[in-house]
Design a protein around this motif. Sequence first.
Motif, short mmCIF file in Angstrom:
data_model
loop_
_atom_site.label_atom_id
_atom_site.label_comp_id
_atom_site.label_asym_id
_atom_site.label_seq_id
_atom_site.Cartn_x
_atom_site.Cartn_y
_atom_site.Cartn_z
N LYS A 196 22.40 33.71 9.25
CA LYS A 196 21.55 34.36 10.24
C LYS A 196 21.52 33.51 11.50
O LYS A 196 21.38 32.29 11.45
CB LYS A 196 20.12 34.56 9.70
CG LYS A 196 19.20 35.32 10.66
CD LYS A 196 19.68 36.72 10.94
CE LYS A 196 18.80 37.43 11.95
NZ LYS A 196 19.29 38.78 12.27
N PHE A 198 19.73 33.17 15.42
CA PHE A 198 18.66 33.55 16.33
C PHE A 198 18.83 32.79 17.64
O PHE A 198 19.16 31.59 17.65
CB PHE A 198 17.28 33.20 15.78
CG PHE A 198 16.77 34.13 14.72
CD1 PHE A 198 16.46 35.45 15.03
CD2 PHE A 198 16.58 33.69 13.41
CE1 PHE A 198 15.97 36.31 14.06
CE2 PHE A 198 16.09 34.54 12.44
CZ PHE A 198 15.79 35.86 12.76
N THR A 212 17.73 27.82 19.59
CA THR A 212 18.66 28.60 18.78
C THR A 212 18.66 28.06 17.36
O THR A 212 18.37 26.88 17.13
CB THR A 212 20.09 28.54 19.35
OG1 THR A 212 20.52 27.16 19.41
CG2 THR A 212 20.17 29.16 20.73
N LEU A 290 11.31 30.89 13.02
CA LEU A 290 12.69 31.37 12.93
C LEU A 290 13.30 31.04 11.57
O LEU A 290 14.07 31.83 11.01
CB LEU A 290 13.54 30.73 14.04
CG LEU A 290 13.27 31.18 15.47
CD1 LEU A 290 14.26 30.52 16.42
CD2 LEU A 290 13.35 32.70 15.60
#
Length: 305
Positions: A196, A198, A212, A290
Amino acid sequence: MKEYTGELGNKQEDFGRDSDQYFAPKTLKEATEILSRYSPNIKIIAGGTDVLVDYFDRLYEIERWLSLKNLNELKKFEINNDRVEIGALLTHDELEKSEIIQRYFPLISQAAWDVGSPQIRNMGTIGGNIANSSPAGDLLPPLMAYDAVFKLTSQNETREVPAQDFFLGPKKNVLRKNEIIEKIIIPIPQKQTYGKWFKVGKRNALIISSITLALVVTFDDDERIKTVKCCLGSVAPVPVEISQIQPLMVGKKLKEIDYSQIGKVVSENISPIDDIRGTKEYRIEVAKNLTVNALNEIERMVRVD
């Protein structure tokens, strides 16, 4: 300036005349010979999206330019045995659209799409993103999460440096003055690998990231975690891997893990600063959230498969 008189055949017509200030060789061998001869008084340029911004009001400081635009051998994309080799001159647009990158390294494809504008994605290169070594470089956390290795080439030798050992500080790295990034080598992940990506910023486009996160998890046939890599950007002087979560996750199934605890460990092991894109406290909180969101997303992917 004294004109270079070697037999490299690299002199180009620049503004209608031969120039000893601009070189655009056609082979890597020629490029490394020129770099060796003129280093450190020569600046490498690939897509130019970083260097021309950095020097936009002081281009006069650059004594000589070495353009890599004609090095077709640095534009190759190959699968050799169990690894993918990406030429350093492949653009963000090419990475984002590559079916091979999408299949094996989706986080790299997604991060490439998140880079700047279409114009920047069409000009900027993966090698340039690495060489620039910004803590906010979008491709850097995914490359680290996928265990990328950078092949560095000079006139007399080559060496391979793991991504996690390459970055030394903001815009600083282990690349020597006489070296060129030739290719990026990444092992093909196992089938039970999920990830994943972000990117968080102040708006949805054309941003430098506030933070990030790239999370890559590999499972065994019993859905127990074999490996986990959590890498973040814009939270320290260099992109970082949070290895402290590994003993809390490896060997366990996702349902046995407290996601909030993992997020807390991540947030406790970063060292962000205050700047115009966000405060230290903001980044710490976002890093935790996150991480939890990434784990939830990976859990969903595993269930679907």
